[in-house]
Design an enzyme around this catalytic site. Structure first.
Site, PDB file in Angstrom:
ATOM      1  N   GLY A  69       0.802  -1.218   0.000  1.00 41.80           N
ATOM      2  CA  GLY A  69       0.000   0.000   0.000  1.00 41.80           C
ATOM      3  C   GLY A  69       0.838   1.273   0.000  1.00 41.80           C
ATOM      4  O   GLY A  69       0.532   2.235  -0.712  1.00 41.80           O
ATOM      5  N   ASN A 145      -8.619   3.703   7.947  1.00 39.53           N
ATOM      6  CA  ASN A 145      -8.032   2.583   8.676  1.00 39.53           C
ATOM      7  C   ASN A 145      -8.244   2.652  10.180  1.00 39.53           C
ATOM      8  O   ASN A 145      -8.081   1.658  10.870  1.00 39.53           O
ATOM      9  CB  ASN A 145      -6.527   2.482   8.379  1.00 39.53           C
ATOM     10  N   HIS A 195      -1.559  -7.828   2.507  1.00 38.23           N
ATOM     11  CA  HIS A 195      -1.607  -8.308   3.893  1.00 38.23           C
ATOM     12  C   HIS A 195      -2.835  -7.823   4.641  1.00 38.23           C
ATOM     13  O   HIS A 195      -3.097  -8.245   5.765  1.00 38.23           O
ATOM     14  CB  HIS A 195      -0.308  -7.970   4.648  1.00 38.23           C
ATOM     15  N   THR A 231      12.679  -7.629 -10.348  1.00 38.30           N
ATOM     16  CA  THR A 231      12.232  -9.009 -10.575  1.00 38.30           C
ATOM     17  C   THR A 231      10.931  -9.275  -9.827  1.00 38.30           C
ATOM     18  O   THR A 231      10.816  -8.952  -8.633  1.00 38.30           O
ATOM     19  CB  THR A 231      13.330  -9.998 -10.113  1.00 38.30           C
ATOM     20  N   CYS A 318       0.787   1.933  12.277  1.00 33.03           N
ATOM     21  CA  CYS A 318       2.001   2.684  11.939  1.00 33.03           C
ATOM     22  C   CYS A 318       2.200   3.845  12.912  1.00 33.03           C
ATOM     23  O   CYS A 318       3.229   4.496  12.910  1.00 33.03           O
ATOM     24  CB  CYS A 318       1.890   3.212  10.524  1.00 33.03           C
TER      25      CYS A 318
HETATM   26  N1  PLP Z   1      -3.118   2.918   3.447  1.00 29.58           N
HETATM   27  C1  PLP Z   1      -3.916   2.504   4.434  1.00 29.58           C
HETATM   28  C2  PLP Z   1      -5.307   3.037   4.538  1.00 29.58           C
HETATM   29  C3  PLP Z   1      -3.446   1.582   5.386  1.00 29.58           C
HETATM   30  O1  PLP Z   1      -4.242   1.176   6.379  1.00 29.58           O
HETATM   31  C4  PLP Z   1      -2.115   1.107   5.266  1.00 29.58           C
HETATM   32  C5  PLP Z   1      -1.557   0.181   6.298  1.00 29.58           C
HETATM   33  O2  PLP Z   1      -1.883   0.245   7.459  1.00 29.58           O
HETATM   34  C6  PLP Z   1      -1.332   1.553   4.185  1.00 29.58           C
HETATM   35  C7  PLP Z   1      -1.862   2.463   3.307  1.00 29.58           C
HETATM   36  C8  PLP Z   1       0.066   1.048   4.001  1.00 29.58           C
HETATM   37  O3  PLP Z   1       0.030  -0.247   3.447  1.00 29.58           O
HETATM   38  P1  PLP Z   1       1.300  -1.242   3.562  1.00 29.58           P
HETATM   39  O4  PLP Z   1       1.351  -1.705   4.967  1.00 29.58           O
HETATM   40  O5  PLP Z   1       0.986  -2.342   2.587  1.00 29.58           O
HETATM   41  O6  PLP Z   1       2.484  -0.461   3.124  1.00 29.58           O
END
Ligand code: PLP
Length: 379
Positions: A69, A145, A195, A231, A318
């Protein structure tokens, strides 16, 4: 252990795992090589691209594999539109979007961060007001999220297009959990991450509408039509496709199960007469419950639930090292006495009734004991 932090990451689907194995052990050929040993990898990439495209209503040539993401968001925002013109986003985006926008801002371009209402939704009238013919890109997330609120992406896209701007949506939390048809929505770019839908970590994709020019993100051996070199991670791509198809094929039954689990948990909390509010809009990701408990500390709840073997979150994964109120909770203006006591419980198709009952009972016990202790302390 009870895992209820599925908005942070999810358990790998067993079928996805089984489908990945041959490409890790036996069919390890580099998909770009011309000899026959590479054919199985080449074929697997083609099938995975078509499977993923079918799941979101796209054409296979509109799917570009990425590392997840974060990369998809960075790519769409930094290279998706002309490098002049304004970018419009919202205050509640994930940091993959917000920090990409910040980089653009530091380079001298204008970025507008739209406010949201109390349910975490962008108002169409506000977007309309801020858009002008100098806007190159609008980036609004499909579903948040932290609070799960789902935006009216089709309508917001139409408004952006009316002013000649392209539209990107970060659908990382939505893909595999709600129905998505990119052609019907009309978006130009859509980010996804495996994931979050029971696929492996470190793999995702960016949907780019046919005919839209996006600049290359990684230069090198010209994989992904020269736009995203490197790759191909064949095993993970195969796992991503199998996981997504499994989720999409069982979307209705999974949603029904998850919503009934949600109801069990919320009903128990309501009956306990604990003072809390549920944040987010009516149109919300199934299983994502953002709850603010009055006069309670969210960190304390997280730590004590951890002692009961229960994994939940206080905000975005995060963001977990920060203890201040998250930017999302701040943006939806929750009263301070509730905001500090905010947690996110996010369920999945793998959770059971017993598990949600245990989560509710544990929460009630922790909060009641804490409240009694605070009352004693004040005497
Ligand atoms: N965007 C949203 C809304 C998310 O919830 C997240 C991950 O928590 C991401 C982007 C980032 O995705 P990734 O963990 O695959 O880098």
């Amino acid at each position: 252990m009870i895992y209820a932090d599925n908005a942070a990451t999810t358990k790998l689907d067993i079928d996805a795992f089984e489908a990945m194995k041959p490409f890790l052990l036996d069919e390890y050929g580099n998909a770009s090589q011309p000899y026959s040993f590479a054919n199985a990898a080449k074929r697997a990439l083609k099938i995975a691209r078509k499977t993923i495209a079918d799941c979101i209503g796209a054409f296979p040539d509109e799917i570009y594999f990425t590392s997840g993401g974060t990369e998809s968001d960075n790519w769409a925002i930094k290279e998706g539109a002309s490098n002049i013109g304004k970018i419009i986003t919202s205050r509640i985006e994930h940091h993959a979007v917000l920090n990409s926008c910040k980089t653009i801002e530091e380079a001298g371009r204008e970025v507008v961060y739209l406010p949201v209402n109390q349910t975490g939704c962008v108002k169409k009238s506000i977007l309309n007001k801020v858009l002008d013919n100098n806007t190159s890109l609008v980036s609004i997330m499909f579903a948040n999220n932290e609070i799960g609120s789902i935006q009216k992406i089709k309508e917001l896209t139409a408004i952006a297009h009316k002013h000649g701007a392209l539209f990107h949506t970060d659908a990382v939390q939505a893909v595999g959990h709600v129905e998505i048809d990119v052609h019907e929505m009309g978006v130009d770019f859509l980010s996804a991450s495996a994931h979050k839908f029971n696929g492996p970590k470190g793999i995702g994709f960016l949907y780019v509408k046919r005919g839209i020019c996006i600049k290359a993100y990684l230069n090198g051996g010209n994989q992904e039509k020269g736009l995203r070199s490197g790759t191909e991670n064949v095993a993970s791509i195969v796992g991503m496709a199998v996981a997504l198809k499994n989720n999409c094929d069982h979307l209705k039954e999974n949603t029904k199960k998850i919503i009934s689990l949600e109801n069990i948990l919320i009903t128990k909390l309501e009956k306990s007469e604990i003072d809390f509010i549920r944040n987010g809009s009516k149109s919300c990701l199934p299983g994502v419950m953002n709850l603010s408990f009055r006069g309670i500390d969210g960190e304390m709840l997280l730590n004590r639930l951890d002692l009961f073997g229960i994994c939940i979150s206080t905000g975005a994964a995060c963001d977990s090292k920060k203890t201040k109120i998250s930017h999302v909770i701040d943006a939806i203006s929750i009263p301070k006495e509730y905001a500090d006591g905010t947690i996110r419980i996010s369920l999945s198709k793998y959770n059971s009734e017993q598990e949600v009952e245990k989560i509710a009972d544990s929460l009630i016990e922790i909060i009641k004991r804490y409240t009694e202790w605070m009352q004693l302390k004040q005497k």
